[in-house]
Design a protein around this motif. Sequence first.
Motif, PDB file in Angstrom:
ATOM      1  N   MET B 258       0.832  -1.203   0.000  1.00 18.52           N
ATOM      2  CA  MET B 258       0.000   0.000   0.000  1.00 18.52           C
ATOM      3  C   MET B 258       0.868   1.255   0.000  1.00 18.52           C
ATOM      4  O   MET B 258       0.536   2.259  -0.652  1.00 18.52           O
ATOM      5  CB  MET B 258      -0.903   0.008   1.230  1.00 18.52           C
ATOM      6  CG  MET B 258      -1.939  -1.099   1.246  1.00 18.52           C
ATOM      7  SD  MET B 258      -2.648  -1.226   2.894  1.00 18.52           S
ATOM      8  CE  MET B 258      -4.218  -2.006   2.521  1.00 18.52           C
ATOM      9  N   GLY B 259       1.977   1.193   0.730  1.00 16.69           N
ATOM     10  CA  GLY B 259       2.886   2.336   0.785  1.00 16.69           C
ATOM     11  C   GLY B 259       3.440   2.666  -0.591  1.00 16.69           C
ATOM     12  O   GLY B 259       3.472   3.832  -0.999  1.00 16.69           O
ATOM     13  N   VAL B 260       3.862   1.645  -1.327  1.00 17.18           N
ATOM     14  CA  VAL B 260       4.393   1.854  -2.676  1.00 17.18           C
ATOM     15  C   VAL B 260       3.340   2.504  -3.561  1.00 17.18           C
ATOM     16  O   VAL B 260       3.604   3.487  -4.269  1.00 17.18           O
ATOM     17  CB  VAL B 260       4.834   0.502  -3.277  1.00 17.18           C
ATOM     18  CG1 VAL B 260       5.076   0.651  -4.771  1.00 17.18           C
ATOM     19  CG2 VAL B 260       6.071  -0.009  -2.586  1.00 17.18           C
ATOM     20  N   ILE B 261       2.138   1.965  -3.499  1.00 15.77           N
ATOM     21  CA  ILE B 261       1.045   2.486  -4.329  1.00 15.77           C
ATOM     22  C   ILE B 261       0.790   3.955  -3.995  1.00 15.77           C
ATOM     23  O   ILE B 261       0.579   4.786  -4.873  1.00 15.77           O
ATOM     24  CB  ILE B 261      -0.230   1.638  -4.101  1.00 15.77           C
ATOM     25  CG1 ILE B 261       0.018   0.178  -4.497  1.00 15.77           C
ATOM     26  CG2 ILE B 261      -1.412   2.214  -4.848  1.00 15.77           C
ATOM     27  CD1 ILE B 261       0.536  -0.035  -5.881  1.00 15.77           C
ATOM     28  N   SER B 349      -3.784  -1.972 -11.742  1.00 16.45           N
ATOM     29  CA  SER B 349      -4.202  -3.369 -11.608  1.00 16.45           C
ATOM     30  C   SER B 349      -4.103  -3.816 -10.151  1.00 16.45           C
ATOM     31  O   SER B 349      -4.888  -4.651  -9.698  1.00 16.45           O
ATOM     32  CB  SER B 349      -3.408  -4.281 -12.531  1.00 16.45           C
ATOM     33  OG  SER B 349      -2.057  -3.950 -12.541  1.00 16.45           O
ATOM     34  N   PHE B 350      -3.160  -3.237  -9.402  1.00 12.68           N
ATOM     35  CA  PHE B 350      -3.119  -3.524  -7.962  1.00 12.68           C
ATOM     36  C   PHE B 350      -4.454  -3.159  -7.316  1.00 12.68           C
ATOM     37  O   PHE B 350      -5.047  -3.952  -6.586  1.00 12.68           O
ATOM     38  CB  PHE B 350      -1.988  -2.735  -7.295  1.00 12.68           C
ATOM     39  CG  PHE B 350      -2.066  -2.708  -5.780  1.00 12.68           C
ATOM     40  CD1 PHE B 350      -1.394  -3.655  -5.022  1.00 12.68           C
ATOM     41  CD2 PHE B 350      -2.828  -1.751  -5.104  1.00 12.68           C
ATOM     42  CE1 PHE B 350      -1.480  -3.648  -3.635  1.00 12.68           C
ATOM     43  CE2 PHE B 350      -2.923  -1.745  -3.721  1.00 12.68           C
ATOM     44  CZ  PHE B 350      -2.246  -2.694  -2.983  1.00 12.68           C
ATOM     45  N   TYR B 385      -5.188 -13.329  -4.761  1.00  7.40           N
ATOM     46  CA  TYR B 385      -5.541 -11.971  -5.184  1.00  7.40           C
ATOM     47  C   TYR B 385      -4.915 -10.937  -4.263  1.00  7.40           C
ATOM     48  O   TYR B 385      -4.492  -9.869  -4.702  1.00  7.40           O
ATOM     49  CB  TYR B 385      -7.065 -11.791  -5.239  1.00  7.40           C
ATOM     50  CG  TYR B 385      -7.591 -11.884  -6.658  1.00  7.40           C
ATOM     51  CD1 TYR B 385      -7.806 -13.129  -7.240  1.00  7.40           C
ATOM     52  CD2 TYR B 385      -7.832 -10.748  -7.411  1.00  7.40           C
ATOM     53  CE1 TYR B 385      -8.251 -13.229  -8.546  1.00  7.40           C
ATOM     54  CE2 TYR B 385      -8.278 -10.843  -8.722  1.00  7.40           C
ATOM     55  CZ  TYR B 385      -8.484 -12.081  -9.288  1.00  7.40           C
ATOM     56  OH  TYR B 385      -8.899 -12.177 -10.571  1.00  7.40           O
ATOM     57  N   ILE B 386      -4.849 -11.240  -2.964  1.00  9.84           N
ATOM     58  CA  ILE B 386      -4.237 -10.290  -2.039  1.00  9.84           C
ATOM     59  C   ILE B 386      -2.717 -10.345  -2.124  1.00  9.84           C
ATOM     60  O   ILE B 386      -2.045  -9.329  -2.274  1.00  9.84           O
ATOM     61  CB  ILE B 386      -4.673 -10.592  -0.583  1.00  9.84           C
ATOM     62  CG1 ILE B 386      -6.158 -10.298  -0.399  1.00  9.84           C
ATOM     63  CG2 ILE B 386      -3.843  -9.784   0.406  1.00  9.84           C
ATOM     64  CD1 ILE B 386      -6.496  -8.843  -0.396  1.00  9.84           C
ATOM     65  N   VAL B 387      -2.175 -11.548  -2.044  1.00  6.72           N
ATOM     66  CA  VAL B 387      -0.735 -11.662  -1.908  1.00  6.72           C
ATOM     67  C   VAL B 387      -0.036 -11.446  -3.244  1.00  6.72           C
ATOM     68  O   VAL B 387       0.960 -10.717  -3.326  1.00  6.72           O
ATOM     69  CB  VAL B 387      -0.360 -13.020  -1.290  1.00  6.72           C
ATOM     70  CG1 VAL B 387       1.135 -13.207  -1.296  1.00  6.72           C
ATOM     71  CG2 VAL B 387      -0.879 -13.109   0.127  1.00  6.72           C
ATOM     72  N   PHE B 388      -0.545 -12.050  -4.296  1.00  3.47           N
ATOM     73  CA  PHE B 388       0.091 -11.872  -5.601  1.00  3.47           C
ATOM     74  C   PHE B 388      -0.486 -10.644  -6.314  1.00  3.47           C
ATOM     75  O   PHE B 388       0.248  -9.720  -6.698  1.00  3.47           O
ATOM     76  CB  PHE B 388      -0.088 -13.145  -6.433  1.00  3.47           C
ATOM     77  CG  PHE B 388       0.714 -13.185  -7.698  1.00  3.47           C
ATOM     78  CD1 PHE B 388       1.488 -12.108  -8.094  1.00  3.47           C
ATOM     79  CD2 PHE B 388       0.711 -14.310  -8.497  1.00  3.47           C
ATOM     80  CE1 PHE B 388       2.230 -12.155  -9.259  1.00  3.47           C
ATOM     81  CE2 PHE B 388       1.453 -14.359  -9.655  1.00  3.47           C
ATOM     82  CZ  PHE B 388       2.212 -13.284 -10.047  1.00  3.47           C
ATOM     83  N   GLY B 389      -1.812 -10.611  -6.439  1.00  4.13           N
ATOM     84  CA  GLY B 389      -2.438  -9.465  -7.094  1.00  4.13           C
ATOM     85  C   GLY B 389      -2.180  -8.176  -6.340  1.00  4.13           C
ATOM     86  O   GLY B 389      -2.127  -7.100  -6.923  1.00  4.13           O
ATOM     87  N   GLY B 390      -2.031  -8.272  -5.014  1.00  5.48           N
ATOM     88  CA  GLY B 390      -1.743  -7.096  -4.208  1.00  5.48           C
ATOM     89  C   GLY B 390      -0.249  -6.890  -4.060  1.00  5.48           C
ATOM     90  O   GLY B 390       0.368  -6.107  -4.772  1.00  5.48           O
ATOM     91  N   MET B 391       0.344  -7.652  -3.153  1.00  2.62           N
ATOM     92  CA  MET B 391       1.764  -7.444  -2.874  1.00  2.62           C
ATOM     93  C   MET B 391       2.633  -7.666  -4.107  1.00  2.62           C
ATOM     94  O   MET B 391       3.539  -6.890  -4.382  1.00  2.62           O
ATOM     95  CB  MET B 391       2.187  -8.376  -1.730  1.00  2.62           C
ATOM     96  CG  MET B 391       3.603  -8.191  -1.282  1.00  2.62           C
ATOM     97  SD  MET B 391       4.705  -9.145  -2.331  1.00  2.62           S
ATOM     98  CE  MET B 391       6.279  -8.510  -1.863  1.00  2.62           C
TER      99      MET B 391
END
Lengths: 204, 524, 94
Positions: B258-261, B349-350, B385-391
């Motif tokens: 989230m910080g990167v985004i 996409s994140f 979706y959270i770990v790959f699609g997110g992080m």
Amino acid sequence: MENHSAHSEHRDDEGSRLGMWVFLFTEMILFFGLFLVYAVFRAKHADDFHIAAQQFNVIIGAINTIILLISSATVAMSITAIQLNDRVKAIRLLWITIGLALIFLVNKYFEWGGKIDHMLYPGSDLVTSLKQGQILFFGLYYFMTGLHALHIVIGVTLLAYIASQVKKGKVNANDHVLLENGGLYWHLVDLIWIFLFPLLYLIT
Amino acid sequence: MQNTNYLYPKGLKGWLTSTDHKRIGVMYLIAIMVFFLVGGILGGIMKLELAQPGQQVMDAQTYNGLFTVHGIIMIFLVVIPGLSAVFGNFFLPIMIGAKDVVFPRLNLLSFYIYIVGACIAVLSQFAGSGPPDTGWTFYAPYSLESDTNVVMAVFAAFVLGFSSILTGLNFIVTIHRLRAPGMGWFKMPLFPWSLYATAWIQVLATPIIGITLLMIAAERFLNIGFFDPTLGGDPILFQHLFWIYSHPAVYIMILPAMGVITEIIPTFCQRKVFGYQAIVISSLAIAGVGYLVWGHHMFTSGMSDLSRWVFSLLTFIVAIPSAIKVFNWIATMYKGSIELRTPFLYTLSFIFQFMIGGITGLILGSLATDVHVHDTYFVVAHFHYIVFGGMGFAFFAAIHYWYPKMFGRMYNERRANWAWGVVFSGFTLLYFPMFILGLQGMPRRYFDYLPEYTFGHVLSSIGAAVLLTGLFMMVHTLLAGRNGKVAPANPWGGKTLEWTISSPPPLENFVEVPTITEGPYEYK
Amino acid sequence: MESKHKHITPYRHYAVVLVVLLFLTAVTVIAAFANIGAWGIGLALLIASVKVFLVLYYFMHLKVENSIFAIFTGLVFLMMAITVVITFFDYLYR
């Protein structure tokens, strides 16, 4: 107030101590995991815990508590000594601390030895024939005091190293954050024992 | 001029013994990318087995070992260290105007502990009595009974925990002590803020998994009985202890993402971030409340009804700060002058995938629906979706965002955009069908399935092939970027401190220590 | 900025704290032998908590450190307490 001095080549003692404290938090939580397990099983098997704890000698536990409390005070005093630039006294106090720690370990050794002679160790035929709560109590006893003893050994090593640094003058009246951090670690070992003692010895 | 940056002098020994935070970050980057590709290929082999019903390329036991090692590598070696070890190390000191982290030698030590842990994890697959088959969760009592090499894998996770703790400790003290003059807490950029929240979770949660793994080892060697019902122990207690760490671990992964985004969006919208303080507070709230929701992994384990609804309630509460962040990101984009560059594509996409992952998380957090989809592909789809699609996508966004700064070169953006398109399509094709398979009742961790699930599995396996192709395109583009155009100091028009210094950064980051007078995102 | 840390605790202070700690140890042992029933464990833990506070505050210098140290320590203990409570939502109501 915030302190931004660390940008210069200036040493940051408060930063070092903060780092040590954060590390101590991790140690507290490591043992907290065990206390949580203890609490759950004690709630479940209160009577068995009482019976099992009767195998333990309160006096030995109390003596070890006293030893650790005194050693905690001596290590704290060694900081005062170094601040007053009295290196000889600081080293002497550190060695007293280490000596007390070794006495603690010897006591522990005899306590464990006595238990093991009586076939009271995890997985022995005697223990596995006991009631479930008692099996768990002995398991917790060995696990918790064992991990604590490991920390004592680490602490003794650390304090001995620090004593040698005091002797060399690397730790001195102006720069003694290493001694303070070593002392903090030693107090932590004491803190954990302060909780272990009533939970393992005083619940009969 | 050219030779004063941190990449010089070259030479392997200088790199391996360097305490420079940037070099350590780059070493982590290489290690983590290698493990990521290994874990990805292992996942691809699993999808090959699942491409058709019946046994394809391996037997059931091999499959058990495969999903375990895929999980251990991806969780403990890739996503938990991931963003904080790579980009945290590289950019945290720069973004707060410091020359390095506060304990540089400890930082290097923590890297080597990571490498040692990684080696033990890999070794556990080959040494002893066969690869562990417990899943990365090591659930008792099976982990106490399995004949496979569980203890070694557990020990690897223990060692890796040390590395994680030391990194967290270093970041906490760095942020407290080394912010540039004038940079008060609320003038700090939001990526460091997210690292700060993450670091506290690393420090406060990791010891619990340490002691739990020690207990597993003690159980196997000494037969103590903590988790063994025949000796009075309680397997559900293992689940409690395991998730007291491993749920916050999810936040260790997602908070820095989230910080990167939050860094990327203002740059490519040229707009001040919306609701700076709300984002800070929601980071801290996620870290705090996220510590207390572990039981939502255990709704069907047999724990008490009261604790089930307490955990369900807390889970819904933790959704609030996460949603606040999404709203803030969207609001930052609103009326911004948006530039659709590669990092921003990954960022968009994140957000898309994180929302799907988050909302399906609420389906899993509700007691009634969880009973239906527990231990099905729905869960697998949700956490990928959270770990790959997110992080994972935030990691890709970060590498494309900071690549010019880290290496002083530009990658080929057209090729990078193509790679993004393939990665995104492959990801969707791979994981979205799993939601439907899960709702239809396909259980996780099975190497075979009934014929009625074939269509979804085939789609998913095709998606895996597309995704892997996209990943190799992406890595190839990045590697080829070595010879790309020389990057300027500030290619994207960013405002945070890393864009004020040359690319790549000089050895001690700042020729002159900056003095901060305004907030980090003061676009006009 | 070193001035804050030039604070030197006299030996006597440590000695006094040590005496209090030893006294509390004696109390807790005597209470255990007196066998006051179910309250025993509560009393023992209360005394242990007081002892831990004394060690943290005086021996570990939370008294003279920057207050952020004490705040963090408090929060860590609070977090552990909450964790226990939440865990017992399961064990007490199963």
